[in-house]
Design a protein around this motif. Structure first.
Motif, PDB file in Angstrom:
ATOM      1  N   ILE A   2      46.763  52.602  29.187  1.00 41.67           N
ATOM      2  CA  ILE A   2      47.800  51.704  29.016  1.00 41.67           C
ATOM      3  C   ILE A   2      48.457  51.288  30.273  1.00 41.67           C
ATOM      4  O   ILE A   2      48.970  52.375  31.235  1.00 41.67           O
ATOM      5  CB  ILE A   2      49.083  52.476  28.201  1.00 41.67           C
ATOM      6  CG1 ILE A   2      48.312  52.826  26.611  1.00 41.67           C
ATOM      7  CG2 ILE A   2      50.328  51.738  28.016  1.00 41.67           C
ATOM      8  CD1 ILE A   2      49.128  53.680  25.902  1.00 41.67           C
ATOM      9  N   LEU A   3      49.062  50.162  30.526  1.00 35.94           N
ATOM     10  CA  LEU A   3      49.505  49.665  31.888  1.00 35.94           C
ATOM     11  C   LEU A   3      50.892  48.708  31.323  1.00 35.94           C
ATOM     12  O   LEU A   3      51.015  48.378  30.149  1.00 35.94           O
ATOM     13  CB  LEU A   3      48.686  48.269  32.448  1.00 35.94           C
ATOM     14  CG  LEU A   3      47.388  48.839  32.785  1.00 35.94           C
ATOM     15  CD1 LEU A   3      46.530  47.782  33.634  1.00 35.94           C
ATOM     16  CD2 LEU A   3      47.393  50.190  33.670  1.00 35.94           C
ATOM     17  N   ARG A  47      41.948  50.146  45.195  1.00 37.91           N
ATOM     18  CA  ARG A  47      41.068  48.741  44.810  1.00 37.91           C
ATOM     19  C   ARG A  47      40.705  48.874  43.107  1.00 37.91           C
ATOM     20  O   ARG A  47      40.775  48.095  42.661  1.00 37.91           O
ATOM     21  CB  ARG A  47      39.940  48.840  45.531  1.00 37.91           C
ATOM     22  CG  ARG A  47      40.084  48.451  47.109  1.00 37.91           C
ATOM     23  CD  ARG A  47      38.957  48.028  47.892  1.00 37.91           C
ATOM     24  NE  ARG A  47      39.378  47.746  49.304  1.00 37.91           N
ATOM     25  CZ  ARG A  47      39.896  46.875  49.809  1.00 37.91           C
ATOM     26  NH1 ARG A  47      40.300  45.702  49.066  1.00 37.91           N
ATOM     27  NH2 ARG A  47      40.099  46.605  50.995  1.00 37.91           N
ATOM     28  N   ALA A  48      40.268  50.226  42.820  1.00 39.00           N
ATOM     29  CA  ALA A  48      40.139  50.419  41.229  1.00 39.00           C
ATOM     30  C   ALA A  48      41.284  50.065  40.437  1.00 39.00           C
ATOM     31  O   ALA A  48      41.345  49.348  39.530  1.00 39.00           O
ATOM     32  CB  ALA A  48      39.734  51.721  41.162  1.00 39.00           C
ATOM     33  N   ASN A  49      42.590  50.457  41.198  1.00 36.61           N
ATOM     34  CA  ASN A  49      43.878  50.113  40.375  1.00 36.61           C
ATOM     35  C   ASN A  49      44.088  48.629  40.286  1.00 36.61           C
ATOM     36  O   ASN A  49      44.314  47.889  39.298  1.00 36.61           O
ATOM     37  CB  ASN A  49      45.087  50.644  41.214  1.00 36.61           C
ATOM     38  CG  ASN A  49      45.305  52.238  40.597  1.00 36.61           C
ATOM     39  OD1 ASN A  49      44.585  52.821  39.436  1.00 36.61           O
ATOM     40  ND2 ASN A  49      45.985  52.993  41.111  1.00 36.61           N
ATOM     41  N   ARG A  50      43.835  47.866  41.269  1.00 39.62           N
ATOM     42  CA  ARG A  50      43.970  46.489  41.587  1.00 39.62           C
ATOM     43  C   ARG A  50      43.094  45.701  40.485  1.00 39.62           C
ATOM     44  O   ARG A  50      43.294  44.656  39.932  1.00 39.62           O
ATOM     45  CB  ARG A  50      43.639  45.954  42.891  1.00 39.62           C
ATOM     46  CG  ARG A  50      44.957  46.452  43.753  1.00 39.62           C
ATOM     47  CD  ARG A  50      44.375  46.298  45.569  1.00 39.62           C
ATOM     48  NE  ARG A  50      44.255  45.102  46.001  1.00 39.62           N
ATOM     49  CZ  ARG A  50      45.428  44.392  46.562  1.00 39.62           C
ATOM     50  NH1 ARG A  50      46.486  45.012  46.760  1.00 39.62           N
ATOM     51  NH2 ARG A  50      45.054  43.286  46.938  1.00 39.62           N
ATOM     52  N   ARG A  51      41.875  46.444  40.598  1.00 36.98           N
ATOM     53  CA  ARG A  51      40.957  45.744  39.525  1.00 36.98           C
ATOM     54  C   ARG A  51      41.276  46.059  37.849  1.00 36.98           C
ATOM     55  O   ARG A  51      41.225  45.085  37.083  1.00 36.98           O
ATOM     56  CB  ARG A  51      39.561  46.383  39.675  1.00 36.98           C
ATOM     57  CG  ARG A  51      38.374  45.737  38.708  1.00 36.98           C
ATOM     58  CD  ARG A  51      38.012  44.306  39.348  1.00 36.98           C
ATOM     59  NE  ARG A  51      38.398  43.338  38.316  1.00 36.98           N
ATOM     60  CZ  ARG A  51      38.650  41.961  39.034  1.00 36.98           C
ATOM     61  NH1 ARG A  51      38.532  41.709  40.114  1.00 36.98           N
ATOM     62  NH2 ARG A  51      39.160  41.029  37.922  1.00 36.98           N
ATOM     63  N   LEU A  52      42.028  46.979  37.844  1.00 35.04           N
ATOM     64  CA  LEU A  52      42.577  47.454  36.361  1.00 35.04           C
ATOM     65  C   LEU A  52      43.648  46.493  36.115  1.00 35.04           C
ATOM     66  O   LEU A  52      43.599  45.734  35.023  1.00 35.04           O
ATOM     67  CB  LEU A  52      43.161  48.561  36.415  1.00 35.04           C
ATOM     68  CG  LEU A  52      42.250  50.086  36.239  1.00 35.04           C
ATOM     69  CD1 LEU A  52      42.909  51.171  36.452  1.00 35.04           C
ATOM     70  CD2 LEU A  52      41.477  49.874  34.793  1.00 35.04           C
ATOM     71  N   VAL A  57      44.884  40.696  33.050  1.00 29.79           N
ATOM     72  CA  VAL A  57      45.391  39.248  33.301  1.00 29.79           C
ATOM     73  C   VAL A  57      44.416  38.542  33.062  1.00 29.79           C
ATOM     74  O   VAL A  57      44.392  37.643  31.848  1.00 29.79           O
ATOM     75  CB  VAL A  57      46.108  39.239  34.632  1.00 29.79           C
ATOM     76  CG1 VAL A  57      46.498  37.504  34.578  1.00 29.79           C
ATOM     77  CG2 VAL A  57      47.409  39.950  34.594  1.00 29.79           C
ATOM     78  N   LEU A  58      43.169  38.519  33.813  1.00 24.79           N
ATOM     79  CA  LEU A  58      42.077  37.572  33.478  1.00 24.79           C
ATOM     80  C   LEU A  58      40.761  38.231  33.822  1.00 24.79           C
ATOM     81  O   LEU A  58      40.301  38.511  34.916  1.00 24.79           O
ATOM     82  CB  LEU A  58      42.293  36.552  34.392  1.00 24.79           C
ATOM     83  CG  LEU A  58      42.875  34.972  33.891  1.00 24.79           C
ATOM     84  CD1 LEU A  58      42.687  34.084  35.260  1.00 24.79           C
ATOM     85  CD2 LEU A  58      42.327  34.660  32.510  1.00 24.79           C
ATOM     86  N   PRO A  59      40.277  39.136  32.830  1.00 24.37           N
ATOM     87  CA  PRO A  59      38.955  39.871  32.900  1.00 24.37           C
ATOM     88  C   PRO A  59      38.044  39.351  33.832  1.00 24.37           C
ATOM     89  O   PRO A  59      37.629  38.167  33.338  1.00 24.37           O
ATOM     90  CB  PRO A  59      38.525  40.316  31.492  1.00 24.37           C
ATOM     91  CG  PRO A  59      39.852  40.001  30.572  1.00 24.37           C
ATOM     92  CD  PRO A  59      40.687  39.042  31.418  1.00 24.37           C
ATOM     93  N   GLY A  60      37.688  40.008  34.880  1.00 26.71           N
ATOM     94  CA  GLY A  60      36.262  39.537  35.378  1.00 26.71           C
ATOM     95  C   GLY A  60      36.585  38.655  36.743  1.00 26.71           C
ATOM     96  O   GLY A  60      35.769  38.236  37.552  1.00 26.71           O
TER      97      GLY A  60
END
Length: 255
Positions: A2-3, A47-52, A57-60
């Motif tokens: 959950i974010l 970086r993993a958090n930034r990817r999450l 917002v826009l997957p991938g």
């Protein structure tokens, strides 16, 4: 996972979000979704958090950001730059669909902007230095250079430190008033006669003065809402060894 994502009506239909600290991979003072590469946390975890956040917002899609220096500098970007040298600036603009723009904050005001008809978006980091030096003005100018029109730009100001929490020194207040006497409306007296500064209202006023007609401010105080947001000033007052940064993202959805 959950974010905590704050979205706005002003940017309805635009892929965007102002993120809080809920979720993520950290414990300790920066527990949660710390997205600040300048913190003391493991860069791989950041970086993993930034990817999450990006995937929420826009997957991938790729992410472009800047090495923030509390300046008015705005740059135009056309490709992702995660893991690469980033421009030294405090705002970025693009007309490329599928490219996420990201800025990080921890009391400063994150500003997201869009002209959906022109297909241009922007993101700005507006601390007091950048805000008073015109970072939002330069962001808008960069958007106009890509075909945006001022009357179509919508803007949202995300969570930042509120006037009641933001004590400043008299030198800053004097400089603000010297620049424009009408800036008095953004100042008030606090305990011990120390001035308080309304950063959010100031940024909104700068956007309006530039000609932006649709502006939304979320009105969330990063200093007070410790469970939701990181705050440099709160961490300093508590004597904590480090602090996290929340990320704000915007993009044009790919066709």
């Amino acid at each position: 996972m959950i974010l905590d994502i704050v979205r706005t009506a002003a940017l309805e239909g635009v892929a965007h979000g102002f993120f809080g600290r809920e979720g993520g991979l950290f414990q300790g003072p920066a527990a949660g979704l710390n997205c600040g590469l300048g913190s003391n946390d493991d860069p791989a975890a950041v970086r993993a958090n930034r990817r999450l956040a990006a995937d929420a917002v826009l997957p991938g899609c790729g992410l472009a950001s800047v090495y923030q220096i509390h300046s008015p500098e705005a740059v135009i970007v056309s490709e992702a730059n995660e893991g690469q040298p980033r421009p030294r600036a405090d705002a970025l603009v693009t007309d490329r669909p599928g490219l996420l723009l990201g800025i990080v904050t921890a009391d400063c005001a994150p500003v997201l902007l869009a002209d959906t008809e022109a297909g241009v978006v922007g993101a700005a980091h507006a601390g007091w230095r950048g805000a008073t030096a015109g970072v939002t003005d330069r962001t808008i100018a960069a958007m106009l250079s890509l075909g945006a029109r001022i009357e179509r730009i919508a803007a949202a100001v995300g969570p930042c430190i509120a006037r009641s929490s933001y004590e400043v020194d008299h030198d800053f207040a004097d400089r603000l008033l010297t620049a424009d006497e009408s800036n008095e409306r953004f100042l008030s007296s606090g305990p011990g006669d120390r001035p308080r500064f309304d950063l959010e209202a100031y940024v909104v006023a700068r956007l309006a003065a530039a000609g932006v007609r649709r502006i939304e401010a979320v009105g969330l105080d990063t200093y007070v809402l410790a469970d939701r947001f990181y705050s440099f000033r709160r961490a300093t007052h508590r004597g904590e060894p480090d602090y996290g940064r929340q990320i704000s993202l915007i993009a044009l959805a790919p066709a």
